[in-house]
Motif scaffolding. Structure first.
Motif, short mmCIF file in Angstrom:
data_model
loop_
_atom_site.label_atom_id
_atom_site.label_comp_id
_atom_site.label_asym_id
_atom_site.label_seq_id
_atom_site.Cartn_x
_atom_site.Cartn_y
_atom_site.Cartn_z
N ILE A 254 0.85 -1.19 0.00
CA ILE A 254 0.00 0.00 0.00
C ILE A 254 0.89 1.24 0.00
O ILE A 254 1.81 1.36 0.83
CB ILE A 254 -0.92 0.02 1.24
CG1 ILE A 254 -1.65 -1.32 1.39
CG2 ILE A 254 -1.92 1.17 1.14
CD1 ILE A 254 -2.48 -1.71 0.20
N PRO A 255 0.67 2.16 -0.94
CA PRO A 255 1.49 3.38 -0.96
C PRO A 255 1.43 4.13 0.37
O PRO A 255 0.37 4.23 0.99
CB PRO A 255 0.85 4.21 -2.09
CG PRO A 255 0.16 3.22 -2.95
CD PRO A 255 -0.32 2.13 -2.03
N GLU A 256 2.55 4.63 0.81
CA GLU A 256 2.60 5.38 2.07
C GLU A 256 2.26 6.84 1.77
O GLU A 256 3.13 7.65 1.45
CB GLU A 256 3.98 5.25 2.71
CG GLU A 256 4.30 3.83 3.16
CD GLU A 256 5.63 3.75 3.90
OE1 GLU A 256 6.25 4.82 4.10
OE2 GLU A 256 6.04 2.64 4.26
N ARG A 257 0.99 7.14 1.88
CA ARG A 257 0.50 8.50 1.64
C ARG A 257 -0.36 8.93 2.82
O ARG A 257 -1.04 8.09 3.44
CB ARG A 257 -0.34 8.55 0.35
CG ARG A 257 0.41 8.08 -0.90
CD ARG A 257 1.42 9.12 -1.33
NE ARG A 257 0.76 10.32 -1.82
CZ ARG A 257 0.43 10.52 -3.11
NH1 ARG A 257 0.73 9.59 -4.03
NH2 ARG A 257 -0.16 11.64 -3.50
N PRO A 258 -0.34 10.20 3.19
CA PRO A 258 -1.09 10.61 4.38
C PRO A 258 -2.60 10.44 4.26
O PRO A 258 -3.28 10.38 5.29
CB PRO A 258 -0.71 12.10 4.52
CG PRO A 258 -0.22 12.51 3.17
CD PRO A 258 0.44 11.30 2.60
N ASN A 259 -3.11 10.36 3.05
CA ASN A 259 -4.56 10.20 2.89
C ASN A 259 -4.96 8.78 2.51
O ASN A 259 -6.06 8.55 2.02
CB ASN A 259 -5.11 11.20 1.87
CG ASN A 259 -4.48 11.06 0.49
OD1 ASN A 259 -3.38 10.53 0.37
ND2 ASN A 259 -5.17 11.53 -0.53
N ILE A 260 -4.07 7.81 2.72
CA ILE A 260 -4.39 6.40 2.49
C ILE A 260 -4.30 5.64 3.80
O ILE A 260 -3.26 5.65 4.47
CB ILE A 260 -3.47 5.75 1.44
CG1 ILE A 260 -3.64 6.43 0.07
CG2 ILE A 260 -3.78 4.25 1.30
CD1 ILE A 260 -2.76 5.84 -1.03
N TRP A 261 -5.39 5.01 4.20
CA TRP A 261 -5.44 4.21 5.42
C TRP A 261 -5.74 2.77 5.04
O TRP A 261 -6.31 2.48 3.98
CB TRP A 261 -6.54 4.72 6.35
CG TRP A 261 -6.30 6.07 6.92
CD1 TRP A 261 -6.46 7.26 6.28
CD2 TRP A 261 -5.84 6.37 8.23
NE1 TRP A 261 -6.15 8.30 7.11
CE2 TRP A 261 -5.76 7.77 8.33
CE3 TRP A 261 -5.50 5.60 9.33
CZ2 TRP A 261 -5.36 8.42 9.49
CZ3 TRP A 261 -5.11 6.23 10.50
CH2 TRP A 261 -5.02 7.63 10.57
N THR A 262 -5.37 1.84 5.94
CA THR A 262 -5.65 0.43 5.73
C THR A 262 -6.46 -0.11 6.90
O THR A 262 -6.09 0.10 8.06
CB THR A 262 -4.35 -0.39 5.58
OG1 THR A 262 -3.63 0.08 4.44
CG2 THR A 262 -4.67 -1.86 5.39
N ALA A 263 -7.56 -0.78 6.59
CA ALA A 263 -8.40 -1.41 7.61
C ALA A 263 -8.28 -2.92 7.46
O ALA A 263 -8.66 -3.47 6.43
CB ALA A 263 -9.85 -0.97 7.46
N VAL A 264 -7.73 -3.57 8.46
CA VAL A 264 -7.51 -5.01 8.40
C VAL A 264 -8.64 -5.74 9.13
O VAL A 264 -8.98 -5.40 10.26
CB VAL A 264 -6.16 -5.39 9.04
CG1 VAL A 264 -5.96 -6.90 9.01
CG2 VAL A 264 -5.02 -4.70 8.31
N ASN A 265 -9.22 -6.73 8.43
CA ASN A 265 -10.28 -7.56 9.03
C ASN A 265 -11.45 -6.74 9.57
O ASN A 265 -12.08 -7.12 10.56
CB ASN A 265 -9.71 -8.44 10.15
CG ASN A 265 -8.76 -9.50 9.61
OD1 ASN A 265 -8.88 -9.93 8.47
ND2 ASN A 265 -7.81 -9.92 10.42
#
Length: 271
Positions: A254-265
């Protein structure tokens, strides 16, 4: 679909659902095969028949005052689109009754959801219920095995299969039914609040599902990363949330950008 009965009690696909001796049920082909394998361990052999003599195909008939049994399969995404087709039918025929059958494990996806245009039941389908229904709409194999580069629009093919002219349905109605409740909205708001994410007009919140059930329905990891970068550039004031299982996320960078978040499970209904 297959009509199955056995001389001994059996369970349905490792679930808590029990099928009594002699009870006739309608199940997907794969489930009939699994039941046959399990019963063979007891030296029992179920009777398995096709449903061709017992199916009343729905292909666009007037449904007002009639009942429709609909079944699509185990794919969650397939079910959401299928449910959208059923909503279109319900809008056209508000006085009809629609029963949608799903695998027992997937009943929880629909449990408590608001404003569903149908009633959800768990497999297997009792043969008496199958017989009591006016029409059947069985969507097994509609598009999930299609790997051609010129696949048609899934909505148009589904609607045509149900006897509905796709051109007669506005694009605004070709939308999946998303099971939702007040509790789901609250859980989603809490997740966003903990991360200080506040969607506002002109600052879109984009949800990106990284991996579907088959590769043909998903971007490759490298293409997904490229697309996420483009989205982040196009909407610098917005927020992009990628979702997926922990195992599936291992395939993606996942690109490391301040407006990208990751939700796991994250629970599907919260997402």
């Amino acid at each position: 679909m297959k009509l199955v009965s056995a001389n001994v009690e059996t369970c349905y696909n490792d679930s808590s659902v029990r099928i009594a001796p002699g009870e006739r049920v309608v199940v997907p082909d794969w489930a009939a095969q699994a039941m046959a394998v399990e019963l063979s361990k007891q030296d029992e052999h179920p009777r398995i028949s096709g449903v061709g003599d017992y199916i009343r195909h729905y292909c666009g008939q007037d449904l007002n005052g009639q009942s429709l049994l609909a079944w699509r399969g185990c794919g969650i995404g397939d079910q959401l689109v299928w449910a959208g087709v059923l909503r279109i039918l319900k809008r056209r025929y508000p006085k009809c009754q629609i029963d949608m059958y799903v695998h027992p494990e997937y009943c929880q996806i629909w449990d408590g959801a608001e404003d569903l245009p149908f009633v959800v039941w768990g497999e297997p389908i009792p043969f008496e219920d199958w017989q009591a229904i006016d029409y059947h709409l069985i969507g097994e194999g509609l598009c999930e095995a299609n790997r051609e580069p010129d696949q048609p629009c899934v909505w148009d093919s589904h609607l045509a299969y149900a006897g509905v002219d796709p051109a007669s349905v506005p694009a605004s109605e070709k939308r999946p039914v998303v099971p939702m409740s007040a509790a789901d909205r609250a859980a989603a708001a809490e997740w966003l609040d903990r991360r200080c994410i506040t969607p506002e007009p002109g600052r879109p919140l984009i949800l990106w599902h990284l991996g579907a059930s088959t590769p043909v329905r998903s971007y490759r990891p490298d293409r997904a990363a490229e697309a996420l970068e483009l989205l982040a550039d196009a909407y610098p004031g917005g927020t992009i949330v990628t979702i997926g299982s922990r195992r599936g996320l291992k395939e993606y960078e996942i690109p490391e950008r301040p407006n990208i978040w990751t939700a796991v499970n994250l629970h599907i209904r919260t997402a």
